[in-house]
Design an enzyme around this catalytic site. Structure first.
Site, PDB file in Angstrom:
ATOM      1  N   PRO J  10      15.449  39.625  91.277  1.00 42.81           N
ATOM      2  CG  PRO J  10      17.695  39.025  91.149  1.00 42.81           C
ATOM      3  CD  PRO J  10      16.320  38.547  90.793  1.00 42.81           C
ATOM      4  CG  ASN J  11      18.908  44.306  92.441  1.00 41.02           C
ATOM      5  OD1 ASN J  11      19.056  44.835  93.531  1.00 41.02           O
ATOM      6  ND2 ASN J  11      19.768  43.455  91.933  1.00 41.02           N
ATOM      7  NE  ARG J  18      17.959  53.041  95.475  1.00 39.40           N
ATOM      8  CZ  ARG J  18      17.009  53.532  96.275  1.00 39.40           C
ATOM      9  NH1 ARG J  18      16.174  54.446  95.818  1.00 39.40           N
ATOM     10  NH2 ARG J  18      16.915  53.123  97.527  1.00 39.40           N
ATOM     11  CE1 TYR J  23      16.719  48.514  84.061  1.00 41.06           C
ATOM     12  CE2 TYR J  23      17.899  49.884  85.628  1.00 41.06           C
ATOM     13  CZ  TYR J  23      17.843  48.768  84.825  1.00 41.06           C
ATOM     14  OH  TYR J  23      18.901  47.894  84.788  1.00 41.06           O
ATOM     15  CG  ASN J  74      12.486  40.703  84.560  1.00 46.16           C
ATOM     16  OD1 ASN J  74      13.613  40.230  84.433  1.00 46.16           O
ATOM     17  ND2 ASN J  74      12.240  42.010  84.486  1.00 46.16           N
ATOM     18  CB  ALA J  77      20.878  39.654  88.669  1.00 44.52           C
ATOM     19  CG  HIS J  80      22.672  37.059  82.979  1.00 43.78           C
ATOM     20  ND1 HIS J  80      22.147  36.934  81.713  1.00 43.78           N
ATOM     21  CD2 HIS J  80      22.214  38.248  83.438  1.00 43.78           C
ATOM     22  CE1 HIS J  80      21.418  38.019  81.434  1.00 43.78           C
ATOM     23  NE2 HIS J  80      21.431  38.820  82.468  1.00 43.78           N
ATOM     24  CD  GLU J  98      14.846  34.518  79.585  1.00 41.00           C
ATOM     25  OE1 GLU J  98      14.829  33.458  78.906  1.00 41.00           O
ATOM     26  OE2 GLU J  98      15.888  35.149  79.803  1.00 41.00           O
ATOM     27  CG  HIS J 100      15.160  39.950  80.071  1.00 39.78           C
ATOM     28  ND1 HIS J 100      15.711  39.719  81.300  1.00 39.78           N
ATOM     29  CD2 HIS J 100      15.200  38.755  79.427  1.00 39.78           C
ATOM     30  CE1 HIS J 100      16.086  38.452  81.391  1.00 39.78           C
ATOM     31  NE2 HIS J 100      15.780  37.842  80.264  1.00 39.78           N
ATOM     32  NE  ARG J 107      21.686  46.370  80.681  1.00 43.43           N
ATOM     33  CZ  ARG J 107      21.162  46.150  81.888  1.00 43.43           C
ATOM     34  NH1 ARG J 107      20.038  45.440  81.992  1.00 43.43           N
ATOM     35  NH2 ARG J 107      21.733  46.616  82.972  1.00 43.43           N
TER      36      ARG J 107
END
Lengths: 146, 146, 146, 146, 146, 146, 146, 146, 146, 146, 146, 146
Positions: J10-11, J18, J23, J74, J77, J80, J98, J100, J107
Site C-alpha cells: 500500500p501507498n 509525495r 523517499y 515490499n 504498511a 506490521h 521481504e 523495504h 523508525r
C-alpha cells in the site's frame, strides 16, 4: 472554493439502522446532510466517501492531494489497526482531522490507541454527530490558517 | 442563561510568554477573550479559573454543580497524573469537555494516556486556540442536548 | 489520653451530596460524628482534617509526630498517585491505618495499586463508613501494642 | 442467631509453632478462642475450618449458603493463586471478608495481587490477630446491613 | 551578579528531625547555610524555596525566568509523579540541575524513573548534602557556559 | 464399545442451585443425563467424575489411559491455574476436548488464557449445556479418526 | 426455514491444495458440501461466502441481518487483526459462532488472541472439518434457543 | 542417623509408564530404590512421599520439622503455581533442595519461573534420575554444614 | 596521599575526534589533564585507564582495592549491559562514582537504565567534562567521609 | 525461464510524487524498470503487481504457486499488521524475499516488528531502490539453490 | 581418560578475598583443588580456565570440542548477558553443566534469567563449593551416558 | 580505490566445522574468498577481521574511519547485547551494512531485536553466504551514493 473530503470508515453505513440505543437514530445520510448545510454556510464544498475496505480508503487519501484542502476522517475500526491509512495521511500532506462519534477512551482498552492520531492534526471524539460538525469547523480553521 | 466553567491547568499562565515558537504568541487572556466573544454570540456566560494546584482544580469542580451547566477543561500536565481531578469530574455529574492546545498523541508516550478522558464526555486536541473554541461549542451542544 | 489524627483525602467533602446511589447518603460530618462516638467510648481523642491538596496532607502528617499516637487516613485519589504522602508517612514514624469506603480491588485496574499501603501498618477497604470505624479500632489496637 | 464461617487457609496450622519472630506466638487455637469470645459478645455463632487443600475450601464455601450468613476467610497462599476459591465465593452469594495477618502490600510483589479481593466485600490486612477480630466485626456489620 | 534558585521538594523540611539514622542530622537550614557559603565564594546569589505543594513549585519555576540564571532542584517525591513540574522546567528555559540526597537507583523500583531528568540539564544523586553542593557548582558551570 | 471420561471441575456441583440467572437452571445431573442420552445414540459409554480437588482430577486423568478412548473436560477455574492437569493430559496421551459453559473470552481478562488448551485437541466454549454435547460429539469424532 | 450464513476468511480457498500434510486434503468445496448435508438433515438453509478481503466480510455481515438467523464464521487470519469484523458482528445482532480448523492455542503466541471471540456467542477450534460441522450445530442450537 | 524426606509432586507416578521416549523407562519405584542405595552408603535414612495433591505436600512439609533434617523435593507442575508449598518450605525452616528431571529452562516459557526456588537452598535440574541423586548428595552436604 | 582510579569505558578514546558537534572538541587527554589539575589542588593522586574491553575494566576494578581509596567511572555503553562490571564494583568495596558526559535520561530509552548505579555511591550525568570534575570532587568527599 | 513475482504494498504508488525529500524522486515505474533491466541480465522474467488492498495481495500470492519460482515483496504498511499475507506466504510454499526502502528499525517502534519476516526466507531493508535490486538477486539465488 | 573443562567466569578470581561474609573464605584455587581430588577418584582429568573476558570464554569453548568430553561452567555475571557464550556452547556440541555458588533465584530479579541454561544440559545452583562438585559429578554422568 | 572493512563477530570461526546441518559446510575462509572475488570485480579492496571479543570489534570500528569507506558487519551474538558496538558504529560515521547468515526473525525471540540495526544503514539476513555478498554490494552502492 475550498474543498474538504469526508471519509467514513467501516460499518458506518449501519448507523441508525443497528443498535439505535447506542448510536442514536441518525443515519449516515443525515450526518452528511448536516455537514453539507454547515459547509454551505462556510462557503466550503464537501465530498463524501464511505468504505468498509482499508484499501479503498488508502486510495481515496492518496488521490486527495490535488482536489482537496483538508480531510475529515472517522476511521472507525481501522483507527486501531491500519498502518496503511496512517501512512497514506502522512504521505498526502493535507491537514487531516480525526473524528469519532463515541468517546473511544471510555470503551474497551484496545480502542484507546489510535494509529491515526499521531499523523492527524487533531482529534475530536465523544460528541456524536457533533464530532463531525466540530471536525469540519476544525478542518476549515486549519485551511484558513487559524 | 446557561453558564460554563472554563478551567486552565498548570503552566497555562505562561502561554504566549514562553516558547512562542511552539505554542504561538496567544496569551491566556486572549484565549479567554475569544471564548467570551463566542459565548456572547451563543447567549452563554463563562467563568474562568486558572490554577497550578491540583487541589484548587478539584475544589473548583466540586463546587461547580449548582452554578454551571457544563465544564470546559484543559487539564494540561494533570491530564496524565491526576486521579483526584478525574474523581471530581465523575462526582460532580456535569458534562465536561477535555481540550488540549497540542496534539497529545504526537508527543511523548506518557502524554498519550489521559486519566480524564474516560470520565469526560469527549476530547478535542491539536487545534491550538481553536481546541478551546470547539470545546465550548461542544459543551453548549451537550447542554442543549444536541 | 491518646490522640489519633483522621485524614480525609480529596473529594471526600462531596460525600452524601453527590452520587448517593453509590456512596450512600452519609456525609463527612456524620462519619466524623460516628468516629467521635467510638473514640469517646475508647477514651481516645480525635482530630479531623480534610483536604483536596496533596501538599496540605503531606504537611499535616509531617506535623503529626508530637501530637498524635496514630493516623487513620483515607487517601482517596491520592492513594494511587502520591509518593509525597507515602514519604511523609514513612518519615513521621507513627502507625498509620489506610481506609477506603469502597472495595478498591473491585474497581478500575489503576485503583488496585496503593502507593500508601506498603508504608501503612495495614489496610481496610470495602465496608463503607464501617471501614473508618474498624480503622480507628485498628489504630487504637496498634497504639496499645495489641 | 446469625452464624459466621471462619476459614483458615494453608499453613496457618503452623502459626505460633514456626517463625514466632515473624508471626508471633499466637496459635490458630488462640485466634479461634479470641474470635469466639468476640462473637459471644455480639450474639453470633462461629464455625471454624482450616485446610491446606484448595478443594476442601472450595467445598466448604459451596456448602455454606444455607447454614451461614457471612464468611471470614484468610486464604493465605491461595489468595494469589486460586481462581477456584474466587469462583466459589462468587457463586455462593454470601458476604465474604478477606483477612490477612501481615500487610501483604509490604511483602513480595506476587503477594500484592489478590484473586479473592474483587469478589469479597472488603479486605483487612496487616493487623495480626486483630485482622481477624476486625474482620469478624466487619462481617457482622454486613449481616446487619450496616 | 548571577542568581540561582534552590528548590526543596516535599517532606524535605523534616530533614534532620526524622529518621536521622537514614538522612543524617543535617537540617534543611544547615544545607542552605552550606550552599550560601559556597555561593559567596563563587560570587553568586542564592534564593531558597521549600514547598510540599506541587503547584507552588510549578509557580516558583514559572516566575524564575527574569530573576534567575539557573535552578537547583531536589524534587523529592515529585520526581516520580509530577508532569507539571517537568513542563514548568521545560517552559522556563533556564538550566536546571536535579539533585537527590540518596541514590535513587539503589531504592524502590518506582524511584528509578524521574520525570524531571529528561528536561533537566543533568542529575546528581547519592552524595547526601554534597549532592546539593556539587549541584550548585554544576549550575554555576552551566551559567558560565563551561 | 468406546468409552469417554467426562470430567467436571471445581464449583460445577453448584450448577442450577446458585446464580440461575447466569448459568441457567440446569443441574450437573441433568447435563450428565443429556450426555448419556447422546452417548447411547452414538453407541458410546460415558463415565462421569466431578471434583473440586486439582489432585483428584490429575489422578483421574492419569488412570484414564487403559479404560477410555477420549476425555471431555470442563476444567472450570483450574483452566487458568493448573499446570498439573495440563501435564496429566499431556502425559496420558488420550484425545482431550476442553469445554466451557460460558464464553471465557467475553469475561475477565484472566479467563482468556487457558493452560489446558495447548495440550487439548480442541476447545468448545460459550454454548451452555450444548458445549458439553458438542464436546462429546467432537470426542467421538476424534476416536473415529474423523 | 432458518438460514445460516457461513463465512470463510482469507486463504481458506487454498485448503486441500496447499500443505495437505497440515490441513489435510479436504477442499473448501468439500467442507461446504458436508455442511450442506448436515443442514439439510436439520432443515436449515445455508449460504456460503469466501473472501480474502476484510471489507467484503464486513459487508457480508452488515447485510446479513434480514436474511439470516445466525452466522458461522472462520475468520482465519483476520481473527487476530480485524476490529472491523468484530464491530460488524457486534452491530448486526445475530448469533455468531467462531470456528477454526486448527487449535489456535497450540500455535504461535499471536494466534492465541481472538478479537472476534468476545463478540461471538462461542468458539470451536481444533477439530478440522468437524469444527465447522459442530459450529453449524451450535448455530442451530442458538437459533432454536437451546 | 540423619533423615531426609523425598517428595515427588504431581504426575510423577506416571514415570516410566507414559511418554518413555521423553522421560525414559525408569519408574518412580526405581528412582526411590537408587536413592535408597545412595542413602545407605551415606548413612542416611530416607522417607518417600508422592502426591498429586498440593495440600498433601503442604502438610507433609509442615510436619517434617521434628522428623527430618532436610527435604529433597521435585515439585513438578506445582513448581510454577504453588505459593502454598513455597510458604510451607519457608515456614518449616529445614534445608530444601529442589530437583527436576528435565531442564525446565529449555521447555515452555511458563516453566522458567519457579515459585519454590527462592526459598529452597538450591536447585538441580536437567540430569534425569541423576538430578535426584545429586539432590540427595546436596541435601546431605547441607545437613553436614559443608 | 589518597589515590583515585579514573576509568573511561568503551569508545571514549574517540572523544573530540568524532561527532564534535555532539560531544564537543575536548579529547580524553584533555579531560585527564583537567582532572589532574583538580586532583593536585585537592592533594589527591589520580591513575587513569581506558578500555574498550569489558573484561579489562572488570580486572582493573578487581585489582583496585589495595591501591586506591575511590573510583570514578564512566562506563559508557557498558552502563547498560555489564553485570560483570557491576559485580566487580560490588565486590571491591571501594566507593565508586558513576559519571556520564551526556544526560542519559534525555536519550534513547535503553540508556535510562544503569546496571552500575545501584552499586555505585552516586551518579552524575549531563554536564559534559564537568561531570568528571564534579565526580572527582564527589569521590574525594566520600573518601573524607563528608 | 524462471519467473519472479514482485509485489508492491500500500501507498507505494505515491513514490516519487509525495515526500521526495524522504523517499527520493524515483517512481514505482522507474523501480520496476530497473528491476526489469536486472532481471533481463539474469535471464529471469518478472511480473509486477501493486495493490493497496490486503486481500488482493493475499490473492496474488495464493495464485503464484504454479506460475512463479519466487516472490519479492515490499509489504509496506501491511508488514506490521497483516497475518493474512503472512499466512498466504506460508501456504504458497515459494521462497519469498521481504524488502523495504527505508531502514524500518530506525523508525517508529511499531515498525520494528514484521509479521512477514518469520515466514520469508530473508529480509533486506534500508537501501532505497537498491533494496529491491538486492532482493531480486537474493530471490534468484534462492531459486538457483545458492 | 575422559577430560572435563572447568570454566570460571568474571570476578571469580576475587573469591575468598572479597566479601568473605557472603561467599565464604574458599578461594578459586581451593575450589580447583577439591575438584581435582574428586576427578582423580572418578578417573577423570580436569583442565581449568578463568577469565574476565567474554571473548576468551567463547574461544575456550570453541576449541574444547576435540580435547574434552564435557564442560562445567560457572558463567557468573555473563550468565545473564552473554548470547555469545550461549552460542558457543550450542555450537560446540559438548554436554555443558551450568553451576552457580549462590542461589541466583533468591537474588536480584535480573539474575533469575540465564541465557546459558536453555543450551546447557542442566543447572546446579545454591550449594556453594558443592555446586561445582555436584556439577562435575553431573558432567561425568553425562559422559557415561547415565 | 574504495576500501571496505568486513567484520565477523563471535563464534563465526566455527563455521563449517560445527553444525554443518544448520550452517552448511562453508568455512569463514571460503566466505572471505567469495567476497574477495566479488570485490575484485567491483574494483574494491576488502580487509577482514574476526573476533570473539566485543572490545576488539569496538576498536576495529573506531579505527576504521580514515582507512575505509564502508563497513560490512555480521555482529553475530553481539547483535543483541552490544551497546558498545552500536556506539562505535554511530561514532565512526561510516555507512555500515548489518548482515546475518540466518533469518534472525525466524529464531528465538531474543534474536528478533538488533541493537545494531538502528545505527546501520540497512540490514540483510537469511540468505546464508549470499547475505554477505549482497551486503557487500549494498555497501558499494552506499559508497557510490546510489
Amino acid at each position: 472554493m475550498d474543498k474538504v473530503l469526508v471519509i467514513h470508515g467501516p460499518n458506518l453505513d449501519l448507523l441508525g439502522k443497528r443498535q439505535p440505543e447506542i448510536y442514536g437514530k441518525v443515519t449516515l445520510e443525515e450526518i452528511n446532510k448536516k455537514l453539507k448545510a454547515l459547509a454551505k454556510g462556510k462557503n466550503v464544498v464537501l465530498e463524501f466517501m464511505h468504505s468498509n475496505h482499508e484499501g479503498e480508503i488508502v486510495e481515496a487519501i492518496g488521490k486527495a492531494k490535488d482536489k482537496f484542502q483538508a480531510i475529515v476522517i472517522n476511521p472507525a475500526a481501522y483507527t486501531h489497526t491500519s498502518v496503511a491509512i496512517r501512512d497514506a495521511i502522512d504521505a498526502v500532506d493535507l491537514p487531516a482531522v480525526e473524528v469519532h462519534l463515541s468517546n473511544i477512551y471510555a470503551r474497551e482498552e484496545f480502542r484507546h490507541t489510535s494509529l491515526i492520531a499521531p499523523v492527524a492534526k487533531g482529534q475530536i471524539c465523544g460528541f456524536g454527530v457533533n464530532s463531525y460538525l466540530l471536525g469540519l469547523e476544525a478542518a476549515i480553521g486549519l485551511i484558513e490558517g487559524k
